[in-house]
Design a protein around this motif. Structure first.
Motif, PDB file in Angstrom:
ATOM      1  N   ALA A 132       0.825  -1.207   0.000  1.00  0.00           N
ATOM      2  CA  ALA A 132       0.000   0.000   0.000  1.00  0.00           C
ATOM      3  C   ALA A 132       0.864   1.263   0.000  1.00  0.00           C
ATOM      4  O   ALA A 132       0.475   2.297  -0.540  1.00  0.00           O
ATOM      5  CB  ALA A 132      -0.940   0.005   1.201  1.00  0.00           C
ATOM      6  N   LEU A 133       2.044   1.176   0.582  1.00  0.00           N
ATOM      7  CA  LEU A 133       2.974   2.305   0.600  1.00  0.00           C
ATOM      8  C   LEU A 133       3.735   2.439  -0.719  1.00  0.00           C
ATOM      9  O   LEU A 133       4.501   3.375  -0.899  1.00  0.00           O
ATOM     10  CB  LEU A 133       3.970   2.157   1.759  1.00  0.00           C
ATOM     11  N   GLY A 134       3.525   1.487  -1.618  1.00  0.00           N
ATOM     12  CA  GLY A 134       4.185   1.544  -2.915  1.00  0.00           C
ATOM     13  C   GLY A 134       5.485   0.769  -2.970  1.00  0.00           C
ATOM     14  O   GLY A 134       6.226   0.872  -3.936  1.00  0.00           O
ATOM     15  N   PHE A 135       5.763  -0.032  -1.939  1.00  0.00           N
ATOM     16  CA  PHE A 135       6.984  -0.833  -1.908  1.00  0.00           C
ATOM     17  C   PHE A 135       6.642  -2.268  -2.238  1.00  0.00           C
ATOM     18  O   PHE A 135       5.691  -2.824  -1.703  1.00  0.00           O
ATOM     19  CB  PHE A 135       7.649  -0.749  -0.536  1.00  0.00           C
ATOM     20  N   ASN A 136       7.403  -2.878  -3.112  1.00  0.00           N
ATOM     21  CA  ASN A 136       7.143  -4.247  -3.562  1.00  0.00           C
ATOM     22  C   ASN A 136       8.066  -5.217  -2.833  1.00  0.00           C
ATOM     23  O   ASN A 136       8.799  -5.969  -3.436  1.00  0.00           O
ATOM     24  CB  ASN A 136       7.330  -4.340  -5.075  1.00  0.00           C
ATOM     25  N   THR A 137       8.000  -5.164  -1.538  1.00  0.00           N
ATOM     26  CA  THR A 137       8.865  -5.977  -0.695  1.00  0.00           C
ATOM     27  C   THR A 137       8.427  -7.436  -0.748  1.00  0.00           C
ATOM     28  O   THR A 137       7.236  -7.738  -0.735  1.00  0.00           O
ATOM     29  CB  THR A 137       8.804  -5.459   0.757  1.00  0.00           C
ATOM     30  N   THR A 138       9.388  -8.330  -0.771  1.00  0.00           N
ATOM     31  CA  THR A 138       9.065  -9.753  -0.860  1.00  0.00           C
ATOM     32  C   THR A 138       8.478 -10.263   0.446  1.00  0.00           C
ATOM     33  O   THR A 138       8.717  -9.711   1.523  1.00  0.00           O
ATOM     34  CB  THR A 138      10.323 -10.582  -1.183  1.00  0.00           C
ATOM     35  N   LYS A 139       7.712 -11.335   0.331  1.00  0.00           N
ATOM     36  CA  LYS A 139       7.130 -11.956   1.526  1.00  0.00           C
ATOM     37  C   LYS A 139       8.230 -12.451   2.444  1.00  0.00           C
ATOM     38  O   LYS A 139       8.119 -12.342   3.670  1.00  0.00           O
ATOM     39  CB  LYS A 139       6.203 -13.104   1.132  1.00  0.00           C
ATOM     40  N   LYS A 140       9.310 -12.965   1.884  1.00  0.00           N
ATOM     41  CA  LYS A 140      10.422 -13.483   2.678  1.00  0.00           C
ATOM     42  C   LYS A 140      10.966 -12.399   3.615  1.00  0.00           C
ATOM     43  O   LYS A 140      11.215 -12.650   4.793  1.00  0.00           O
ATOM     44  CB  LYS A 140      11.522 -13.999   1.753  1.00  0.00           C
ATOM     45  N   VAL A 141      11.130 -11.188   3.094  1.00  0.00           N
ATOM     46  CA  VAL A 141      11.636 -10.077   3.908  1.00  0.00           C
ATOM     47  C   VAL A 141      10.615  -9.709   4.984  1.00  0.00           C
ATOM     48  O   VAL A 141      10.970  -9.500   6.146  1.00  0.00           O
ATOM     49  CB  VAL A 141      11.992  -8.854   3.026  1.00  0.00           C
ATOM     50  N   CYS A 142       9.333  -9.644   4.606  1.00  0.00           N
ATOM     51  CA  CYS A 142       8.288  -9.294   5.585  1.00  0.00           C
ATOM     52  C   CYS A 142       8.206 -10.334   6.700  1.00  0.00           C
ATOM     53  O   CYS A 142       8.081  -9.978   7.876  1.00  0.00           O
ATOM     54  CB  CYS A 142       6.942  -9.134   4.893  1.00  0.00           C
ATOM     55  N   VAL A 143       8.286 -11.617   6.355  1.00  0.00           N
ATOM     56  CA  VAL A 143       8.245 -12.679   7.357  1.00  0.00           C
ATOM     57  C   VAL A 143       9.459 -12.572   8.281  1.00  0.00           C
ATOM     58  O   VAL A 143       9.339 -12.737   9.503  1.00  0.00           O
ATOM     59  CB  VAL A 143       8.159 -14.073   6.683  1.00  0.00           C
ATOM     60  N   ALA A 144      10.607 -12.255   7.714  1.00  0.00           N
ATOM     61  CA  ALA A 144      11.814 -12.106   8.532  1.00  0.00           C
ATOM     62  C   ALA A 144      11.675 -10.975   9.554  1.00  0.00           C
ATOM     63  O   ALA A 144      12.357 -10.986  10.585  1.00  0.00           O
ATOM     64  CB  ALA A 144      13.026 -11.860   7.639  1.00  0.00           C
ATOM     65  N   HIS A 145      10.770 -10.041   9.296  1.00  0.00           N
ATOM     66  CA  HIS A 145      10.595  -8.899  10.198  1.00  0.00           C
ATOM     67  C   HIS A 145       9.240  -8.903  10.904  1.00  0.00           C
ATOM     68  O   HIS A 145       8.773  -7.863  11.352  1.00  0.00           O
ATOM     69  CB  HIS A 145      10.827  -7.601   9.432  1.00  0.00           C
ATOM     70  N   GLY A 146       8.615 -10.089  10.987  1.00  0.00           N
ATOM     71  CA  GLY A 146       7.449 -10.220  11.849  1.00  0.00           C
ATOM     72  C   GLY A 146       6.141 -10.627  11.221  1.00  0.00           C
ATOM     73  O   GLY A 146       5.187 -10.930  11.938  1.00  0.00           O
ATOM     74  N   GLN A 147       6.027 -10.634   9.893  1.00  0.00           N
ATOM     75  CA  GLN A 147       4.753 -11.033   9.283  1.00  0.00           C
ATOM     76  C   GLN A 147       4.456 -12.487   9.624  1.00  0.00           C
ATOM     77  O   GLN A 147       5.350 -13.322   9.668  1.00  0.00           O
ATOM     78  CB  GLN A 147       4.804 -10.855   7.769  1.00  0.00           C
ATOM     79  N   VAL A 148       3.172 -12.774   9.889  1.00  0.00           N
ATOM     80  CA  VAL A 148       2.739 -14.132  10.211  1.00  0.00           C
ATOM     81  C   VAL A 148       1.756 -14.622   9.152  1.00  0.00           C
ATOM     82  O   VAL A 148       1.233 -13.835   8.371  1.00  0.00           O
ATOM     83  CB  VAL A 148       2.093 -14.188  11.616  1.00  0.00           C
ATOM     84  N   ASP A 149       1.521 -15.935   9.125  1.00  0.00           N
ATOM     85  CA  ASP A 149       0.679 -16.541   8.091  1.00  0.00           C
ATOM     86  C   ASP A 149      -0.794 -16.648   8.459  1.00  0.00           C
ATOM     87  O   ASP A 149      -1.594 -17.086   7.638  1.00  0.00           O
ATOM     88  CB  ASP A 149       1.209 -17.936   7.735  1.00  0.00           C
ATOM     89  N   GLU A 150      -1.161 -16.284   9.689  1.00  0.00           N
ATOM     90  CA  GLU A 150      -2.559 -16.360  10.100  1.00  0.00           C
ATOM     91  C   GLU A 150      -2.987 -15.048  10.746  1.00  0.00           C
ATOM     92  O   GLU A 150      -2.229 -14.454  11.527  1.00  0.00           O
ATOM     93  CB  GLU A 150      -2.765 -17.484  11.117  1.00  0.00           C
TER      94      GLU A 150
END
Length: 180
Positions: free
Chosen positions: A65-83
């Motif tokens: 939404a901020l316009g950044f096409n960051t990979t899921k791998k990077v987001c998961v490494a910094h706290g994103q969860v799958d549920e």
């Protein structure tokens, strides 16, 4: 759970809010740091309960939404969860996570990268490619996206196929990135 259409609408709303920034400022932010207030505005859209917290399931959505096409791998490494509903962070903590994700080398592509990738599948050099090839790319390469979600995304963002199964890919990328 929120449908893909609902999430796409939220991302679109977020993008519209952020388009208030000038093009030059957007470029500058992409090379340095994202604006903390913009991050908090997007977080507020995803704060379903008004608690001032982001469900970290949506960290990647905030990045997009901020316009950044960051990979899921990077987001998961910094706290994103799958549920949904498993892990939350205060908006200030999300600002720090976004900044950290952006500082990760090779963490994102840009509009030009997407177009250049799809040109590799443009057999006729006319701005079209087979819809089936795009579906395969999205389903099987990079971040894993369930086939049903890919089909919904394609139905929402792609122009119709011609009789040869080809479609123009630039309008798809425009819609996907919020340029359309």
């Amino acid at each position: 759970q929120h449908s893909l259409r609902h999430r796409l609408r939220l991302c679109s709303e977020s993008l519209r809010l952020l388009l208030q920034f000038s093009q030059e400022r957007q470029k500058k932010l992409r090379h340095t740091m994202a604006d903390p207030e913009a991050i908090k505005k997007v977080c507020d859209i995803y704060d379903w309960d008004g608690k001032g917290e982001l469900d970290l399931f949506f960290l990647g959505d905030v990045m997009y939404a901020l316009g950044f096409n960051t990979t899921k791998k990077v987001c998961v490494a910094h706290g994103q969860v799958d549920e949904e509903g498993k892990k939350f962070a205060k908006f200030d903590d999300v600002v720090a996570k976004v900044q950290t994700c952006l500082s990760t080398p090779e963490s994102q592509g840009n509009y030009h990268d997407f177009i250049e990738l799809l040109k590799l599948y443009d057999k006729n050099s006319n701005g079209t490619m087979m819809l089936a090839e795009l579906e395969n790319l999205l389903s099987n390469l990079g971040d894993e996206i369930p086939k049903e979600d890919v089909q919904k995304l394609l139905a929402e963002l792609c122009d119709p196929e011609d009789e040869d199964g080809m479609f123009p890919y630039t309008p798809f990328v425009d819609r996907l990135t919020g340029k359309a």
